[in-house]
Design an enzyme around this catalytic site. Sequence first.
Site, PDB file in Angstrom:
ATOM      1  CG  ASN A  62       5.864  10.511  -4.948  1.00 22.03           C
ATOM      2  OD1 ASN A  62       6.127  10.986  -3.856  1.00 22.03           O
ATOM      3  ND2 ASN A  62       5.193  11.177  -5.867  1.00 22.03           N
ATOM      4  CD  GLU A  64       6.729  12.764  -9.740  1.00 20.12           C
ATOM      5  OE1 GLU A  64       7.084  13.837 -10.280  1.00 20.12           O
ATOM      6  OE2 GLU A  64       5.570  12.544  -9.327  1.00 20.12           O
ATOM      7  CB  CYS A  73       4.085   4.428  -6.417  1.00 18.09           C
ATOM      8  SG  CYS A  73       3.094   4.774  -7.869  1.00 18.09           S
ATOM      9  CD  GLU A  75       1.527   3.687  -2.578  1.00 17.69           C
ATOM     10  OE1 GLU A  75       2.400   4.246  -3.293  1.00 17.69           O
ATOM     11  OE2 GLU A  75       0.360   4.088  -2.505  1.00 17.69           O
ATOM     12  CB  CYS A 112      -1.523   3.413  -8.639  1.00 17.46           C
ATOM     13  SG  CYS A 112       0.045   2.540  -8.816  1.00 17.46           S
ATOM     14  CB  CYS A 115       1.082   0.418  -5.597  1.00 15.08           C
ATOM     15  SG  CYS A 115       2.421   1.518  -6.094  1.00 15.08           S
TER      16      CYS A 115
HETATM   17  N1  THU Z   1       1.827   8.037  -6.467  1.00 12.69           N
HETATM   18  C1  THU Z   1       2.297   7.301  -5.421  1.00 12.69           C
HETATM   19  O1  THU Z   1       3.473   7.389  -5.034  1.00 12.69           O
HETATM   20  N2  THU Z   1       1.428   6.471  -4.798  1.00 12.69           N
HETATM   21  C2  THU Z   1       0.103   6.379  -5.081  1.00 12.69           C
HETATM   22  O2  THU Z   1      -0.592   5.621  -4.428  1.00 12.69           O
HETATM   23  C3  THU Z   1      -0.460   7.182  -6.165  1.00 12.69           C
HETATM   24  C4  THU Z   1       0.492   7.952  -6.968  1.00 12.69           C
HETATM   25  C5  THU Z   1       2.759   8.970  -7.104  1.00 12.69           C
HETATM   26  C6  THU Z   1       3.185   8.614  -8.491  1.00 12.69           C
HETATM   27  C7  THU Z   1       3.566   9.969  -9.037  1.00 12.69           C
HETATM   28  O3  THU Z   1       4.898  10.279  -8.653  1.00 12.69           O
HETATM   29  C8  THU Z   1       2.635  10.942  -8.331  1.00 12.69           C
HETATM   30  O4  THU Z   1       2.149  10.237  -7.196  1.00 12.69           O
HETATM   31  C9  THU Z   1       1.473  11.401  -9.175  1.00 12.69           C
HETATM   32  O5  THU Z   1       0.802  10.337  -9.738  1.00 12.69           O
END
Ligand code: THU
Length: 161
Positions: A62, A64, A73, A75, A112, A115
Site C-alpha cells: 500500500n 498512502e 491498496c 492489491e 477491500c 480491490c
Molecule cells: N489496505 C490495503 O492495502 N489492502 C487491503 O486489503 C485493506 C487496506 C490499506 C489501505 C490503507 O493504506 C491501509 O491499508 C489502511 O486502510
Amino acid sequence: MKKQDYTFNFEVYDTINDLKEEDKWLLNEAREVTHHAYAPYSNFQVGAIARLNNGEIVAGSNQENASFPVGLCAERVLLAAASSLFPKVPIDTLAISYHNEKGDSDHPISPCGICRQSLVEYESRVGHPIRLILGGMEGKVFVIEKAEMLLPLSFTSKDMK
Ligand code: THU
C-alpha cells in the site's frame, strides 16, 4: 418470488505451516513485502505478492498520500504492476499479509471493496481465476479459490453489452 442462495466455501488452515510449500513461500513473501509499504498515516502496512502463470513473481504494497483518497491498496498496486510488466499473463495465486503497528496481525484480512472489483476485472480480462491466500504475521490462513467469490452479483463488462 424465490430465494436464491449464494454458497461461499473457503479453506481455513490453523497456521502457515499447514500450507503446501509453494503457498507457504508466497505468504512468507507477502509478510516480507509489508516492509515496502508507505503507510505513515494508517501505520497499517499491507503486502501482496503474486505468482503468475508464467512463473514470474510480482509484488505490491500500500502506498498512502497526505491527500488520503490518493492512496492505493497493496492489491491494486500489484495488479497494475502485473498488468504493466506481463500484460495478459494470468495470475495463479496472490497472497496478502499485513503488519499493524498499532495492534496485532493474528488473523487474515481480505481485500477491500474497491480491490475486490479490481480483482474481478482482472480475472475476467485474462479469463483466469485468481486464487487468494490471506494471512497475518501469525494465526489462521484462508485460501479462496477465486477472487470472484468475494464479490457476488458483481458489476462487470457483460452488464454493459
Ligand atoms: N489496505 C490495503 O492495502 N489492502 C487491503 O486489503 C485493506 C487496506 C490499506 C489501505 C490503507 O493504506 C491501509 O491499508 C489502511 O486502510
